[in-house]
Design an enzyme around this catalytic site. Structure first.
Site, PDB file in Angstrom:
ATOM      1  N   GLY A  22     -35.563  51.161 -17.137  1.00  0.00           N
ATOM      2  CA  GLY A  22     -36.041  51.480 -18.491  1.00  0.00           C
ATOM      3  C   GLY A  22     -34.878  51.820 -19.413  1.00  0.00           C
ATOM      4  O   GLY A  22     -33.706  51.693 -19.045  1.00  0.00           O
ATOM      5  N   SER A  87     -42.080  56.511 -15.953  1.00  0.00           N
ATOM      6  CA  SER A  87     -43.303  56.844 -16.690  1.00  0.00           C
ATOM      7  C   SER A  87     -43.340  56.009 -17.965  1.00  0.00           C
ATOM      8  O   SER A  87     -42.310  55.878 -18.621  1.00  0.00           O
ATOM      9  CB  SER A  87     -43.334  58.325 -17.110  1.00  0.00           C
ATOM     10  N   GLY A 114     -41.625  64.653  -2.345  1.00  0.00           N
ATOM     11  CA  GLY A 114     -41.698  64.530  -0.883  1.00  0.00           C
ATOM     12  C   GLY A 114     -40.416  63.896  -0.348  1.00  0.00           C
ATOM     13  O   GLY A 114     -39.854  64.344   0.672  1.00  0.00           O
ATOM     14  N   LYS A 117     -37.601  66.421  -0.543  1.00  0.00           N
ATOM     15  CA  LYS A 117     -37.726  67.424   0.524  1.00  0.00           C
ATOM     16  C   LYS A 117     -37.245  66.830   1.854  1.00  0.00           C
ATOM     17  O   LYS A 117     -36.452  67.451   2.574  1.00  0.00           O
ATOM     18  CB  LYS A 117     -39.191  67.870   0.620  1.00  0.00           C
ATOM     19  N   TYR A 157     -50.358  61.707 -21.352  1.00  0.00           N
ATOM     20  CA  TYR A 157     -48.903  61.833 -21.168  1.00  0.00           C
ATOM     21  C   TYR A 157     -48.514  63.306 -21.084  1.00  0.00           C
ATOM     22  O   TYR A 157     -47.825  63.730 -20.152  1.00  0.00           O
ATOM     23  CB  TYR A 157     -48.210  61.151 -22.340  1.00  0.00           C
TER      24      TYR A 157
END
Ligand SMILES: NC(=O)c1ccc[n+]([C@@H]2O[C@H](COP(=O)([O-])OP(=O)(O)OC[C@H]3O[C@@H](n4cnc5c(N)ncnc54)[C@H](O)[C@@H]3O)[C@@H](O)[C@H]2O)c1
Length: 326
Positions: A22, A87, A114, A117, A157
């Site tokens: 992006g 996004s 996740g 982590k 958003y």
């Protein structure tokens, strides 16, 4: 809030950038590869394009993974940092993609946390000034909780990003993940899409095409605009700092939308006139970052004045419009 962060691997980290194809993500890919890091760009190209990173394809420190991060994400090998920029970001995009926007802010952020982590990686969330909604405090400091309509069209958003901030802090508190949150204010510059519907691209494209500049409402609403080079420098300063955030990164110089239209007509030498159309629903009336925190904890502030930044952007957008018309 600060943390005793583990040492940042200057110049030899392995960094995952979601949304790396992006506008902002591609500039981050450039800067991090330039600094010697290995970059894994993850993008499903829903609003971005591989054209933004094609100059990096084939570089030994760059790889591209086409993937929707709202689905589980796995990356082989060690990862030092995950920059979660995926996004839809312009109002036109997130109003067209409301469910995808909510999913990437919630499920996408969960998946990326996740991974952070599992890899013991630093996680930086691209949040937004939209978490302040239509603010009742001006300028906005990080301690302001915001004024958001959860069920209005823009809520998809704003609330996705508010959830993303909440789950980021939950992973930090509950799992000790080393996180950073940046609240990005309106940014402009090369690689913004001519058709993204944002005010700077709308005005620049209309001015170079000699079409009327469309001001929504009476044009007295204010905005502040940060050049992408300044924005990216601020984001990387936060990434490399030991400050969790959230930290506002944006340009505090405020203009009314009518003033911006006049500046753009002046720097493009356009003969365009200004026309007015009704304001969209829940359009904020004022938006300006208080950047005292960024100044004090990151030593960062924007350096590129609006006329210089717009002059750097106009030739890019003109070339892009011509390319798309061919
Ligand atoms: N540009 C700004 O002024 C601004 C302001 C505030 C916040 N931000 C935030 O910065 C980030 C980047 O914004 P941008 O202006 O570069 O927008 P952009 O649309 O140019 O880039 C977003 C990228 O994310 C990708 N993407 C979207 N959903 C995805 C998914 N589910 N899986 C994988 N990739 C996905 C898109 O294809 C695109 O390449 C966003 O998170 C946005 O909310 C930007």
């Amino acid at each position: 809030m600060t943390v005793g962060a583990r040492a940042w691997p200057a110049g030899h980290g392995r960094v995952v950038i979601t949304g790396g194809a992006g506008f902002l993500g591609s500039h981050l890919c450039d800067r991090l590869v330039e600094r010697g890091h290995e970059v894994i760009c993850v993008d499903n190209c829903v609003t971005g394009s591989t054209a933004n990173v094609e100059h990096l394809i084939g570089h030994s420190k760059f790889s591209f993974l086409r993937h929707d991060v709202s689905r589980p994400l796995s990356v082989d090998g060690a990862v030092d940092a995950i920059l979660h920029f995926a996004s839809p970001a312009s109002p036109r995009d997130y109003l067209e993609l409301p469910i995808q926007t909510l999913k990437v802010g919630s499920l996408g952020t969960h998946n990326c946390l996740g991974l952070a982590k599992a890899k013991d990686a630093r996680f930086l969330l691209a949040s937004t000034s939209e978490v302040y909604g239509d603010p009742q405090v001006h300028p906005q400091t990080e301690s302001y909780w915001g004024h958001v309509n959860p069920i209005g069209p823009r809520g998809v958003y704003d609330e996705a990003k508010r959830f993303a901030e909440a789950i980021t802090m939950a992973y930090h508190r509950a799992h000790g993940v080393d996180v950073r949150i940046v609240r990005i204010f309106n940014t402009y510059g090369n690689r913004m899409r001519p058709s993204d519907g944002r005010v700077v691209s709308n005005f620049l494209v209309q001015a170079v095409q000699g079409k009327p500049l469309t001001v929504y409402g009476d044009g007295s609403q204010t905005r502040s605009f940060c050049h992408v080079d300044d924005e990216v420098a601020g984001i990387l300063a936060l990434l490399e700092s030991d400050h969790v955030g959230p930290v506002n990164i944006g340009n505090p110089t405020e203009f009314t939308v009518s003033e911006l239209a006049e500046i753009i007509i002046e720097i493009t030498g356009s003969s365009s006139e200004v026309i007015h159309e009704p304001l969209p629903v829940d359009d904020p009336t004022q938006r300006r970052p208080d950047i005292s925190l960024a100044r004090s904890v990151l030593g960062w502030e924007p350096r590129i004045p609006i006329r210089e930044g717009l002059a750097r952007t106009v030739s890019y957008l003109e070339a892009e419009v011509n390319r798309r018309e061919r």
